[in-house]
Write an enzyme that holds these catalytic residues in place. Structure first.
Site, PDB file in Angstrom:
ATOM      1  CD1 TRP A 106     -19.841  32.928 -21.987  1.00  0.00           C
ATOM      2  CD2 TRP A 106     -20.863  33.803 -23.774  1.00  0.00           C
ATOM      3  NE1 TRP A 106     -19.012  33.876 -22.528  1.00  0.00           N
ATOM      4  CE2 TRP A 106     -19.607  34.424 -23.613  1.00  0.00           C
ATOM      5  CE3 TRP A 106     -21.687  34.205 -24.830  1.00  0.00           C
ATOM      6  CZ2 TRP A 106     -19.149  35.428 -24.484  1.00  0.00           C
ATOM      7  CZ3 TRP A 106     -21.240  35.196 -25.688  1.00  0.00           C
ATOM      8  CH2 TRP A 106     -19.991  35.796 -25.513  1.00  0.00           C
ATOM      9  CG  ASP A 175     -21.115  27.126 -24.974  1.00  0.00           C
ATOM     10  OD1 ASP A 175     -20.003  26.903 -25.497  1.00  0.00           O
ATOM     11  OD2 ASP A 175     -21.567  28.275 -24.784  1.00  0.00           O
ATOM     12  CE  LYS A 199     -14.086  32.816 -25.652  1.00  0.00           C
ATOM     13  NZ  LYS A 199     -15.462  32.439 -25.634  1.00  0.00           N
TER      14      LYS A 199
HETATM   15  C1  LIG Z   1     -16.853  33.006 -25.958  1.00  0.00           C
HETATM   16  C2  LIG Z   1     -18.005  32.155 -25.628  1.00  0.00           C
HETATM   17  C3  LIG Z   1     -19.169  32.124 -26.436  1.00  0.00           C
HETATM   18  C4  LIG Z   1     -19.377  33.057 -27.619  1.00  0.00           C
HETATM   19  O1  LIG Z   1     -18.550  32.762 -28.665  1.00  0.00           O
HETATM   20  P1  LIG Z   1     -18.685  33.572 -30.058  1.00  0.00           P
HETATM   21  O2  LIG Z   1     -17.776  32.779 -30.938  1.00  0.00           O
HETATM   22  O3  LIG Z   1     -18.213  34.961 -29.798  1.00  0.00           O
HETATM   23  O4  LIG Z   1     -20.079  33.523 -30.493  1.00  0.00           O
HETATM   24  C5  LIG Z   1     -20.170  31.249 -26.087  1.00  0.00           C
HETATM   25  N1  LIG Z   1     -20.067  30.443 -25.019  1.00  0.00           N
HETATM   26  C6  LIG Z   1     -18.977  30.452 -24.226  1.00  0.00           C
HETATM   27  C7  LIG Z   1     -18.903  29.538 -23.060  1.00  0.00           C
HETATM   28  C8  LIG Z   1     -17.913  31.305 -24.507  1.00  0.00           C
HETATM   29  O5  LIG Z   1     -16.831  31.318 -23.709  1.00  0.00           O
END
Ligand SMILES: *Cc1c(COP(=O)(O)O)cnc(C)c1O
Length: 363
Positions: A106, A175, A199
């Site tokens: 990511w 993030d 998540k």
């Molecule tokens: C799942 C995830 C993303 C991407 O999320 P989307 O909503 O599919 O764009 C980005 N960063 C992390 C750490 C993730 O677990």
């Protein structure tokens, strides 16, 4: 109404398990919310029913996270991935450099997007050790006077997490997609955090962004409106029709967290849940290998494998028979992965830990 007993133990990395009381409430609210005679997806975003929902969601979000008043809470769209570009558009000015820590798939994507807009200084390169850990403070080589520092608190694919917030002379952006509200957050150390909802918080597509109000002054008026944090903040996340159902569901999840004892209660339970599984894996360490170094083991995503791909496949097959799903490792890493976000039941972790030990004993 269906009960918990009908449901599969869903170890999916995302979209992932949501709290059962929230799903049951949502079933009713889709039909008729707050005795308005209209379902949540059918209400105007300009009416009093939705006004109440978004205001409550913001208030409960602030309460859950103990978010200080000098931070703005925004509900956006486009997933966490759009934030990779959007944050760089807003905060990485021409000729400026941003510090990035590369700790997995990511962050690599976030770096790629930022490079399209400005200069990136790689202050940590986790690919050198195949992303098996998050760096210590000593491993960082931060560029001075950067526009910001970007990192990811929990690496969903590799199952690693930070246990401290890197110090920096520039704003810190994180993030938190896969561990938002799974543990307490030290707001003094952050200037912006963001999380895709699927998540730990709600349905995919919606994103929670929490940013220091002083950051809003940096957003240029030349940006497209929908990509301008300041413009969105001025309209209370309602520049256009917002993702009303996503905001509603996140609001319900925030209420659920408060009922579960807030982040203190959630964090203690997450420690216990992950502890049971790591303990089972460690007790059969000649049979299983966990991917992350012990220093940085994630409490949300546990990536591991058996000694052979054939046994991994057998593990998936036998666990599926016991009603366990979503345990296949990410395609980049292979092996197995158990994602156990806030809403994943404690009892499910206990059953899984038992299965881990029994499977090793039988094979
Ligand atoms: C799942 C995830 C993303 C991407 O999320 P989307 O909503 O599919 O764009 C980005 N960063 C992390 C750490 C993730 O677990």
């Amino acid at each position: 109404m269906k009960t918990a007993a009908d449901r599969i133990l869903n170890f999916s990395a995302g979209p992932a398990t949501l709290p059962e009381p929230v799903l049951q409430q949502a079933q009713q609210d889709l039909w008729n919310i707050n005795e308005s005679g209209i379902g949540i997806c059918e209400h105007s975003h300009r009416g009093p029913v939705f006004d109440n929902i978004i205001n409550e969601a913001v208030d409960n979000c602030r309460q859950v996270g103990s978010i200080p008043d000098d931070f703005e809470i925004l509900f956006l769209q486009g997933g966490a991935t759009l934030q990779f570009s959007m944050l760089a558009m807003n905060f990485l000015g021409e000729g400026q450099t941003a510090n990035y820590l590369d700790t997995g798939v990511w962050t690599t994507k976030a770096i790629k997007e930022a490079k399209k807009l400005g200069n990136v200084h790689l202050a940590f390169d986790g690919s050198m050790t195949n992303y098996d850990h998050c760096p210590s403070e000593e491993e960082l080589t931060l560029a001075k006077g950067a526009a910001y520092l970007h990192f990811c608190s929990n690496n969903t694919i590799y199952g690693t997490r930070f246990t401290f917030v890197p110090k920096s002379d520039s704003p810190v952006i994180c993030d938190m997609s896969s561990d938002m509200f799974s543990r307490s957050i030290d707001w003094d150390s952050y200037d912006m955090v963001y999380a895709g909802a699927q998540k730990n918080l709600g349905p995919s597509g919606t994103v929670l962004v929490v940013l220091r109000k002083t950051m809003l002054d940096k957003c240029s008026d030349n940006l497209p409106l929908m990509l301008n944090y300041n413009a969105i903040a001025k309209k209370g996340s309602m520049l256009n029709t917002p993702p009303t159902f996503g905001i509603y569901l996140m609001g319900e999840v925030f209420k659920w967290i408060l009922e579960e004892g807030g982040l203190g209660g959630i964090e203690a339970r997450n420690e216990h849940k992950a502890g049971m599984i790591y303990h089972a894996l460690d007790s059969k360490s000649d049979f299983y290998t966990t991917f992350a170094r012990e220093c940085c083991r994630s409490r949300m995503n546990i990536s591991f494998k058996t000694n052979t791909p054939e046994l991994d496949a057998k593990f998936l097959e036998e666990s599926a028979k016991l009603g366990m799903s979503g345990l296949k490792g990410h395609r980049n890493l292979g092996g197995l992965r158990a994602s156990i976000y806030n809403a994943f039941p404690e009892e499910g972790c206990a059953r899984f830990a038992e299965f881990i030990e029994t499977f090793a004993a039988n094979h």
